[in-house]
Design a protein around this motif. Structure first.
Motif, PDB file in Angstrom:
ATOM      1  N   ASP A  42      37.757 -26.408 -14.158  1.00  0.00           N
ATOM      2  CA  ASP A  42      37.066 -25.910 -15.348  1.00  0.00           C
ATOM      3  C   ASP A  42      37.094 -26.921 -16.487  1.00  0.00           C
ATOM      4  O   ASP A  42      36.586 -26.657 -17.580  1.00  0.00           O
ATOM      5  CB  ASP A  42      37.673 -24.584 -15.811  1.00  0.00           C
ATOM      6  CG  ASP A  42      39.134 -24.713 -16.230  1.00  0.00           C
ATOM      7  OD1 ASP A  42      39.720 -25.807 -16.081  1.00  0.00           O
ATOM      8  OD2 ASP A  42      39.703 -23.701 -16.699  1.00  0.00           O
ATOM      9  N   GLY A  43      37.695 -28.094 -16.230  1.00  0.00           N
ATOM     10  CA  GLY A  43      37.754 -29.133 -17.245  1.00  0.00           C
ATOM     11  C   GLY A  43      39.027 -29.148 -18.063  1.00  0.00           C
ATOM     12  O   GLY A  43      39.221 -30.038 -18.896  1.00  0.00           O
ATOM     13  N   SER A  44      39.906 -28.181 -17.849  1.00  0.00           N
ATOM     14  CA  SER A  44      41.140 -28.140 -18.624  1.00  0.00           C
ATOM     15  C   SER A  44      42.094 -29.257 -18.201  1.00  0.00           C
ATOM     16  O   SER A  44      42.159 -29.628 -17.030  1.00  0.00           O
ATOM     17  CB  SER A  44      41.830 -26.781 -18.482  1.00  0.00           C
ATOM     18  OG  SER A  44      42.147 -26.509 -17.130  1.00  0.00           O
ATOM     19  N   LEU A  45      42.816 -29.795 -19.170  1.00  0.00           N
ATOM     20  CA  LEU A  45      43.815 -30.841 -18.958  1.00  0.00           C
ATOM     21  C   LEU A  45      45.192 -30.264 -19.244  1.00  0.00           C
ATOM     22  O   LEU A  45      45.411 -29.691 -20.320  1.00  0.00           O
ATOM     23  CB  LEU A  45      43.543 -32.033 -19.882  1.00  0.00           C
ATOM     24  CG  LEU A  45      42.168 -32.688 -19.780  1.00  0.00           C
ATOM     25  CD1 LEU A  45      41.996 -33.730 -20.884  1.00  0.00           C
ATOM     26  CD2 LEU A  45      41.970 -33.328 -18.411  1.00  0.00           C
ATOM     27  N   PHE A  98      46.764 -28.946 -22.857  1.00  0.00           N
ATOM     28  CA  PHE A  98      46.743 -29.646 -24.137  1.00  0.00           C
ATOM     29  C   PHE A  98      45.339 -30.024 -24.580  1.00  0.00           C
ATOM     30  O   PHE A  98      45.127 -30.470 -25.701  1.00  0.00           O
ATOM     31  CB  PHE A  98      47.606 -30.905 -24.076  1.00  0.00           C
ATOM     32  CG  PHE A  98      47.098 -31.957 -23.127  1.00  0.00           C
ATOM     33  CD1 PHE A  98      46.165 -32.907 -23.538  1.00  0.00           C
ATOM     34  CD2 PHE A  98      47.556 -32.000 -21.816  1.00  0.00           C
ATOM     35  CE1 PHE A  98      45.696 -33.873 -22.654  1.00  0.00           C
ATOM     36  CE2 PHE A  98      47.101 -32.976 -20.932  1.00  0.00           C
ATOM     37  CZ  PHE A  98      46.167 -33.907 -21.356  1.00  0.00           C
ATOM     38  N   GLY A  99      44.352 -29.870 -23.678  1.00  0.00           N
ATOM     39  CA  GLY A  99      42.992 -30.226 -24.032  1.00  0.00           C
ATOM     40  C   GLY A  99      42.037 -29.962 -22.888  1.00  0.00           C
ATOM     41  O   GLY A  99      42.401 -29.335 -21.885  1.00  0.00           O
ATOM     42  N   SER A 100      40.822 -30.461 -23.034  1.00  0.00           N
ATOM     43  CA  SER A 100      39.817 -30.256 -21.983  1.00  0.00           C
ATOM     44  C   SER A 100      38.718 -31.296 -22.095  1.00  0.00           C
ATOM     45  O   SER A 100      38.551 -31.957 -23.128  1.00  0.00           O
ATOM     46  CB  SER A 100      39.210 -28.849 -22.075  1.00  0.00           C
ATOM     47  OG  SER A 100      38.510 -28.681 -23.301  1.00  0.00           O
ATOM     48  N   ILE A 101      37.975 -31.427 -21.000  1.00  0.00           N
ATOM     49  CA  ILE A 101      36.774 -32.241 -20.941  1.00  0.00           C
ATOM     50  C   ILE A 101      35.642 -31.319 -20.478  1.00  0.00           C
ATOM     51  O   ILE A 101      35.905 -30.198 -20.023  1.00  0.00           O
ATOM     52  CB  ILE A 101      36.934 -33.423 -19.963  1.00  0.00           C
ATOM     53  CG1 ILE A 101      37.228 -32.908 -18.542  1.00  0.00           C
ATOM     54  CG2 ILE A 101      38.043 -34.360 -20.438  1.00  0.00           C
ATOM     55  CD1 ILE A 101      37.252 -34.000 -17.481  1.00  0.00           C
ATOM     56  N   PRO A 102      34.379 -31.726 -20.580  1.00  0.00           N
ATOM     57  CA  PRO A 102      33.286 -30.856 -20.121  1.00  0.00           C
ATOM     58  C   PRO A 102      33.448 -30.477 -18.650  1.00  0.00           C
ATOM     59  O   PRO A 102      33.797 -31.311 -17.813  1.00  0.00           O
ATOM     60  CB  PRO A 102      32.044 -31.718 -20.343  1.00  0.00           C
ATOM     61  CG  PRO A 102      32.427 -32.635 -21.454  1.00  0.00           C
ATOM     62  CD  PRO A 102      33.865 -32.961 -21.215  1.00  0.00           C
ATOM     63  N   ALA A 103      33.180 -29.209 -18.336  1.00  0.00           N
ATOM     64  CA  ALA A 103      33.300 -28.737 -16.956  1.00  0.00           C
ATOM     65  C   ALA A 103      32.377 -29.498 -16.014  1.00  0.00           C
ATOM     66  O   ALA A 103      32.666 -29.643 -14.827  1.00  0.00           O
ATOM     67  CB  ALA A 103      32.999 -27.233 -16.898  1.00  0.00           C
ATOM     68  N   SER A 104      31.271 -30.026 -16.546  1.00  0.00           N
ATOM     69  CA  SER A 104      30.318 -30.767 -15.708  1.00  0.00           C
ATOM     70  C   SER A 104      30.917 -32.070 -15.180  1.00  0.00           C
ATOM     71  O   SER A 104      30.411 -32.641 -14.216  1.00  0.00           O
ATOM     72  CB  SER A 104      29.053 -31.087 -16.507  1.00  0.00           C
ATOM     73  OG  SER A 104      29.356 -31.868 -17.651  1.00  0.00           O
ATOM     74  N   LEU A 105      31.998 -32.528 -15.793  1.00  0.00           N
ATOM     75  CA  LEU A 105      32.652 -33.762 -15.363  1.00  0.00           C
ATOM     76  C   LEU A 105      33.947 -33.495 -14.612  1.00  0.00           C
ATOM     77  O   LEU A 105      34.654 -34.433 -14.235  1.00  0.00           O
ATOM     78  CB  LEU A 105      32.951 -34.654 -16.574  1.00  0.00           C
ATOM     79  CG  LEU A 105      31.752 -35.115 -17.402  1.00  0.00           C
ATOM     80  CD1 LEU A 105      32.221 -36.000 -18.545  1.00  0.00           C
ATOM     81  CD2 LEU A 105      30.741 -35.851 -16.536  1.00  0.00           C
ATOM     82  N   ALA A 106      34.258 -32.231 -14.400  1.00  0.00           N
ATOM     83  CA  ALA A 106      35.526 -31.860 -13.774  1.00  0.00           C
ATOM     84  C   ALA A 106      35.470 -32.012 -12.253  1.00  0.00           C
ATOM     85  O   ALA A 106      34.403 -31.955 -11.649  1.00  0.00           O
ATOM     86  CB  ALA A 106      35.883 -30.420 -14.139  1.00  0.00           C
ATOM     87  N   PRO A 107      36.629 -32.200 -11.612  1.00  0.00           N
ATOM     88  CA  PRO A 107      36.668 -32.327 -10.148  1.00  0.00           C
ATOM     89  C   PRO A 107      36.476 -30.974  -9.471  1.00  0.00           C
ATOM     90  O   PRO A 107      36.606 -29.920 -10.102  1.00  0.00           O
ATOM     91  CB  PRO A 107      38.073 -32.881  -9.892  1.00  0.00           C
ATOM     92  CG  PRO A 107      38.879 -32.355 -11.037  1.00  0.00           C
ATOM     93  CD  PRO A 107      37.956 -32.386 -12.226  1.00  0.00           C
ATOM     94  N   ALA A 108      36.176 -31.006  -8.176  1.00  0.00           N
ATOM     95  CA  ALA A 108      35.961 -29.761  -7.431  1.00  0.00           C
ATOM     96  C   ALA A 108      37.264 -29.002  -7.209  1.00  0.00           C
ATOM     97  O   ALA A 108      37.265 -27.785  -7.062  1.00  0.00           O
ATOM     98  CB  ALA A 108      35.302 -30.069  -6.086  1.00  0.00           C
TER      99      ALA A 108
END
Length: 210
Positions: A176-179, A137-147
């Motif tokens: 990859d930042g995807s939610l 449904f959305g995403s956040i920056p990959a730089s803030l994503a978990p491992a």
């Protein structure tokens, strides 16, 4: 020869036996004090440009970034640690999804970590997908994503079908930042004037490398 301050902070001051040179004396004093202050920069990029070469950051240095609206401290491992919660930024919505309420977004937390907030819905107010497969449904920056994929139980619109009441969903945060959300069959159903939704308030996780 200048002496060091008695607090052992490496701040030098001139003594009477030094050769008279007010410029050198003040430069030594100011140069020792400034790195100990909370320094203000317009942005992280401006800070990086200013703190380089002979003026490279040192462990214990604290800065405030005006554009990012946050305080950060420099660590001995060469990284900046967030000392105050960052400002909220909106998530990027996937096609067909929008905010239901609570200004869906993310922010970095003091000391590390990322926090999510808000509720999302289908843009047209229709049912959410309850096929049993995760849906982005959305995403956040990959730089803030978990491992690795992080999963959370989150609130969903209360609905009762066939005598079974459902009011939770699974939220997934991917590397990859995807939610993504996952609803069991019978969940995520809208009703007249009240669309189906899922919430993200209180979800927190550590980004890769944090």
């Amino acid at each position: 020869m200048p002496k060091n301050d008695t607090y052992q902070q490496g701040i030098q001051y001139p003594v009477l036996s030094d050769a008279p040179d007010i410029e050198v004396a003040m430069q030594t004093l100011v140069g020792g004090i400034v790195p100990k202050l909370v320094m203000t920069f317009f942005s992280a990029n401006a800070r990086a440009a200013a703190l380089s070469g002979a003026n490279a950051p040192i462990a214990g240095m604290i800065t405030y970034l005006q554009a990012e609206q946050r305080w950060e401290g420099y660590q001995s491992n060469g990284t900046w640690l967030l000392l105050s919660d960052g400002s909220w930024s909106s998530i990027t919505y996937s096609s067909g999804y929008s905010a239901f309420g609570g200004a869906p977004g993310y922010r970095k937390k003091a000391g590390g970590g990322v926090e999510l907030r808000g509720r999302i819905q289908k843009s047209n107010g229709s049912n959410l997908d309850n096929s049993g497969d995760p849906v982005q449904f959305g995403s956040i920056p990959a730089s803030l994503a978990p491992a690795a994929i992080r999963m959370f139980v989150v609130p969903a619109k209360l609905i009762t079908t066939s005598g079974v009441t459902r009011h939770t969903a699974r939220l997934e945060v991917h590397p990859d930042g995807s939610l993504k959300y996952l609803l069991e069959a019978g969940g995520g159903i809208s009703s007249s004037g009240y669309p189906a939704w899922i919430g993200m308030d209180g979800v927190m996780f550590s980004p890769d490398g944090d």
